[in-house]
Design a protein around this motif. Structure first.
Motif, PDB file in Angstrom:
ATOM      1  N   THR A  52      74.911   8.464   1.807  1.00  0.00           N
ATOM      2  CA  THR A  52      75.527   8.478   0.478  1.00  0.00           C
ATOM      3  C   THR A  52      75.864   9.878  -0.022  1.00  0.00           C
ATOM      4  OG1 THR A  52      73.291   8.401  -0.457  1.00  0.00           O
ATOM      5  CG2 THR A  52      74.467   6.317  -0.251  1.00  0.00           C
ATOM      6  N   ASN A  53      75.469  10.922   0.717  1.00  0.00           N
ATOM      7  CA  ASN A  53      75.816  12.307   0.391  1.00  0.00           C
ATOM      8  C   ASN A  53      75.398  12.704  -1.032  1.00  0.00           C
ATOM      9  OD1 ASN A  53      76.804  14.852   1.021  1.00  0.00           O
ATOM     10  ND2 ASN A  53      78.885  14.388   0.343  1.00  0.00           N
ATOM     11  N   LYS A  54      74.119  12.522  -1.336  1.00  0.00           N
ATOM     12  CA  LYS A  54      73.609  12.962  -2.629  1.00  0.00           C
ATOM     13  C   LYS A  54      73.218  14.433  -2.609  1.00  0.00           C
ATOM     14  CE  LYS A  54      71.590   8.405  -3.577  1.00  0.00           C
ATOM     15  NZ  LYS A  54      70.323   7.676  -3.765  1.00  0.00           N
ATOM     16  N   ASP A  58      70.271  15.410   2.811  1.00  0.00           N
ATOM     17  CA  ASP A  58      70.483  14.093   3.410  1.00  0.00           C
ATOM     18  C   ASP A  58      70.573  14.146   4.931  1.00  0.00           C
ATOM     19  OD1 ASP A  58      70.544  13.199   0.821  1.00  0.00           O
ATOM     20  OD2 ASP A  58      72.502  12.249   0.954  1.00  0.00           O
ATOM     21  N   PHE A  59      71.564  14.897   5.442  1.00  0.00           N
ATOM     22  CA  PHE A  59      71.780  14.857   6.886  1.00  0.00           C
ATOM     23  C   PHE A  59      70.688  15.617   7.645  1.00  0.00           C
ATOM     24  CE2 PHE A  59      74.501  18.374   5.385  1.00  0.00           C
ATOM     25  CZ  PHE A  59      74.147  19.407   6.245  1.00  0.00           C
ATOM     26  N   LEU A  60      70.093  16.643   7.022  1.00  0.00           N
ATOM     27  CA  LEU A  60      68.986  17.354   7.671  1.00  0.00           C
ATOM     28  C   LEU A  60      67.742  16.473   7.750  1.00  0.00           C
ATOM     29  CD1 LEU A  60      69.386  20.841   5.950  1.00  0.00           C
ATOM     30  CD2 LEU A  60      70.072  20.210   8.271  1.00  0.00           C
ATOM     31  N   LEU A  61      67.514  15.688   6.700  1.00  0.00           N
ATOM     32  CA  LEU A  61      66.355  14.794   6.678  1.00  0.00           C
ATOM     33  C   LEU A  61      66.500  13.698   7.730  1.00  0.00           C
ATOM     34  CD1 LEU A  61      63.690  14.041   5.376  1.00  0.00           C
ATOM     35  CD2 LEU A  61      64.949  12.761   3.629  1.00  0.00           C
ATOM     36  N   MET A  62      67.708  13.154   7.899  1.00  0.00           N
ATOM     37  CA  MET A  62      67.916  12.135   8.925  1.00  0.00           C
ATOM     38  C   MET A  62      67.716  12.717  10.323  1.00  0.00           C
ATOM     39  SD  MET A  62      68.192   9.132   7.902  1.00  0.00           S
ATOM     40  CE  MET A  62      68.503   8.528   9.571  1.00  0.00           C
ATOM     41  N   ALA A  63      68.140  13.968  10.516  1.00  0.00           N
ATOM     42  CA  ALA A  63      67.921  14.626  11.807  1.00  0.00           C
ATOM     43  C   ALA A  63      66.420  14.762  12.072  1.00  0.00           C
ATOM     44  CB  ALA A  63      68.590  15.999  11.814  1.00  0.00           C
ATOM     45  N   HIS A  72      67.417  10.683  20.144  1.00  0.00           N
ATOM     46  CA  HIS A  72      68.398  11.748  20.287  1.00  0.00           C
ATOM     47  C   HIS A  72      69.039  12.019  18.931  1.00  0.00           C
ATOM     48  CE1 HIS A  72      71.651  14.050  22.267  1.00  0.00           C
ATOM     49  NE2 HIS A  72      70.744  14.190  23.210  1.00  0.00           N
ATOM     50  N   PRO A  73      69.182  13.280  18.530  1.00  0.00           N
ATOM     51  CA  PRO A  73      69.784  13.591  17.228  1.00  0.00           C
ATOM     52  C   PRO A  73      71.214  13.077  17.121  1.00  0.00           C
ATOM     53  CG  PRO A  73      68.706  15.519  18.155  1.00  0.00           C
ATOM     54  CD  PRO A  73      68.739  14.493  19.250  1.00  0.00           C
ATOM     55  N   ALA A  74      71.610  12.735  15.903  1.00  0.00           N
ATOM     56  CA  ALA A  74      72.976  12.269  15.665  1.00  0.00           C
ATOM     57  C   ALA A  74      73.935  13.455  15.590  1.00  0.00           C
ATOM     58  CB  ALA A  74      73.032  11.476  14.362  1.00  0.00           C
ATOM     59  N   HIS A  75      75.175  13.215  15.957  1.00  0.00           N
ATOM     60  CA  HIS A  75      76.247  14.176  15.706  1.00  0.00           C
ATOM     61  C   HIS A  75      76.642  14.013  14.241  1.00  0.00           C
ATOM     62  CE1 HIS A  75      77.060  15.037  20.048  1.00  0.00           C
ATOM     63  NE2 HIS A  75      76.512  13.845  20.170  1.00  0.00           N
ATOM     64  N   ILE A  76      76.565  15.085  13.482  1.00  0.00           N
ATOM     65  CA  ILE A  76      76.737  14.996  12.033  1.00  0.00           C
ATOM     66  C   ILE A  76      78.143  15.394  11.626  1.00  0.00           C
ATOM     67  CG2 ILE A  76      75.953  15.862   9.802  1.00  0.00           C
ATOM     68  CD1 ILE A  76      73.261  16.461  11.160  1.00  0.00           C
ATOM     69  N   GLN A  77      78.810  14.493  10.918  1.00  0.00           N
ATOM     70  CA  GLN A  77      80.097  14.821  10.320  1.00  0.00           C
ATOM     71  C   GLN A  77      79.815  15.356   8.914  1.00  0.00           C
ATOM     72  OE1 GLN A  77      81.577  12.192   7.859  1.00  0.00           O
ATOM     73  NE2 GLN A  77      82.976  13.773   7.165  1.00  0.00           N
ATOM     74  N   VAL A  78      80.034  16.647   8.737  1.00  0.00           N
ATOM     75  CA  VAL A  78      79.783  17.280   7.448  1.00  0.00           C
ATOM     76  C   VAL A  78      80.997  17.052   6.540  1.00  0.00           C
ATOM     77  CG1 VAL A  78      79.345  19.466   6.264  1.00  0.00           C
ATOM     78  CG2 VAL A  78      78.308  19.024   8.490  1.00  0.00           C
ATOM     79  N   PRO A  79      80.803  16.641   5.290  1.00  0.00           N
ATOM     80  CA  PRO A  79      81.935  16.477   4.373  1.00  0.00           C
ATOM     81  C   PRO A  79      82.764  17.748   4.298  1.00  0.00           C
ATOM     82  CG  PRO A  79      79.944  15.574   3.408  1.00  0.00           C
ATOM     83  CD  PRO A  79      79.529  16.284   4.666  1.00  0.00           C
ATOM     84  N   CYS A  80      84.093  17.583   4.200  1.00  0.00           N
ATOM     85  CA  CYS A  80      84.969  18.754   4.237  1.00  0.00           C
ATOM     86  C   CYS A  80      84.682  19.735   3.109  1.00  0.00           C
ATOM     87  CB  CYS A  80      86.434  18.314   4.202  1.00  0.00           C
ATOM     88  SG  CYS A  80      86.907  17.386   2.721  1.00  0.00           S
ATOM     89  N   GLY A  81      84.260  19.215   1.940  1.00  0.00           N
ATOM     90  CA  GLY A  81      83.953  20.119   0.837  1.00  0.00           C
ATOM     91  C   GLY A  81      82.778  21.026   1.149  1.00  0.00           C
ATOM     92  N   ALA A 127      77.741   7.514  21.382  1.00  0.00           N
ATOM     93  CA  ALA A 127      76.924   8.467  20.633  1.00  0.00           C
ATOM     94  C   ALA A 127      76.482   7.880  19.288  1.00  0.00           C
ATOM     95  CB  ALA A 127      77.702   9.756  20.402  1.00  0.00           C
ATOM     96  N   THR A 128      75.428   8.459  18.748  1.00  0.00           N
ATOM     97  CA  THR A 128      75.027   8.179  17.366  1.00  0.00           C
ATOM     98  C   THR A 128      75.659   9.248  16.489  1.00  0.00           C
ATOM     99  OG1 THR A 128      72.910   7.219  18.038  1.00  0.00           O
ATOM    100  CG2 THR A 128      73.092   7.973  15.769  1.00  0.00           C
ATOM    101  N   VAL A 129      76.419   8.814  15.487  1.00  0.00           N
ATOM    102  CA  VAL A 129      77.151   9.732  14.612  1.00  0.00           C
ATOM    103  C   VAL A 129      76.759   9.451  13.172  1.00  0.00           C
ATOM    104  CG1 VAL A 129      79.428  10.539  13.869  1.00  0.00           C
ATOM    105  CG2 VAL A 129      79.086   9.792  16.235  1.00  0.00           C
ATOM    106  N   GLN A 130      76.464  10.505  12.447  1.00  0.00           N
ATOM    107  CA  GLN A 130      76.144  10.361  11.024  1.00  0.00           C
ATOM    108  C   GLN A 130      77.319  10.857  10.202  1.00  0.00           C
ATOM    109  OE1 GLN A 130      72.460  12.150   9.815  1.00  0.00           O
ATOM    110  NE2 GLN A 130      72.866  11.890   7.646  1.00  0.00           N
TER     111      GLN A 130
END
Length: 301
Positions: A52-54, A58-63, A72-81, A127-130
């Protein structure tokens, strides 16, 4: 821009173990949800984690959670902002993240083509992608309306082209007792405009790494197969039904934290109240929330 692989993310997850213990009193996840997550990650098919990108966390905690489960860690798509923030983008790329830089990639057909091919390759490799469907973190705990669909559309195209036979989407809602970035915009709930996302705000956020932010409740939803909504042919109405199911699971994963309930009671009594009255109204509000099916954290009723 593509990251430097998941090795960096795995290392950062291990190194950050002490930081997580300082930041949070407890990270709460239901055991049955962790078991389901492990099973999905072990399947020979692509898995897309939908956050939900609060917060940056968020993405570090899921990793960290995946690493702790031996997955295996997910490949993280970081929001463009977020990816456009100077220096910070280098850090997340080293940690295995990827993003389409809005300053260079939005109108650049070559950059967009490379980005799409990278996402398709991840899908083809099971792959697992976040990913996040929001271009900016909300920073106030509110689940924002999706406004970043580039990576989602690419995943759908990959399925429609037959490059993969199935994709599972897993909605995840991370609830914070105290949000990492809340103090950046303390008056936003009262109508003040959110401050601009830049490197200074990132530094200010990370200066709170020694703070105690209380508890975190991670709600992992049920896997959603895009095929079950499309029958292999994604139409606009089918895509809308799928999106509605994602939003529904996000909302079902909302947890009312004790701090939020107390704050709500105090806002309803701005002229002041006694401790006895505060406790009475807190209990009443908890009962109302439970009657409406809202999840409560660590509140014995």
């Amino acid at each position: 821009d593509c990251g430097g692989g998941v090795d960096g993310l795995m290392a950062s997850s291990w190194i950050g173990d002490d930081i997580w213990r300082r930041l949070f009193e407890k990270i709460v996840i239901k055991e049955e949800e962790l078991v389901a997550l492990r099973r999905l990650c072990e399947l020979e098919r692509p898995l897309v984690l939908l956050g939900t990108n609060k917060s940056f966390v968020d993405f570090l905690l899921m990793a960290y959670i995946l690493h702790g489960q031996g997955l295996h860690p997910a490949h993280i798509q970081v929001p463009c902002g977020t990816g456009d923030i100077g220096l910070f983008n280098r850090v997340v790329r080293t940690a295995g993240a990827f993003y389409l830089a809005s300053r260079r990639g939005s109108g650049n057909p070559v950059a967009r083509a490379i980005y799409k091919e990278y996402v398709k390759t991840l899908m083809e490799n099971n792959a697992t992608v976040q990913i996040s469907l929001n271009s900016h973190r909300s920073r106030d705990g509110v689940i924002g309306a999706p406004d970043q669909l580039e990576v989602l559309n690419t995943i759908i195209e990959t399925l429609m082209e037959g490059a993969v036979q199935e994709v599972n989407f897993l909605p995840i809602n991370i609830n914070y007792e105290r949000l990492f970035e809340m103090e950046l915009d303390p008056l936003k709930p009262f109508g003040e405009t959110k401050s601009e996302e830049n490197f200074a705000t990132v530094l200010e956020s990370f200066s709170r790494l020694s703070s105690n932010l209380g508890k975190v409740y991670v709600s992992i939803g049920e896997p959603i197969s895009l095929n079950s909504y499309s029958g292999g042919s994604v139409k606009d109405q089918m895509r809308q039904k799928w999106a509605n199911e994602i939003a529904k699971q996000w909302l079902q994963g909302v947890v009312a934290m004790p701090t939020s309930i107390v704050a709500s009671v105090l806002l309803m009594n701005q002229q002041g109240m006694s401790e006895e009255e505060l406790v009475h109204q807190f209990d009443w509000l908890c009962d109302q929330l439970v009657d409406r099916g809202v999840n409560l954290l660590d509140i014995e009723k």
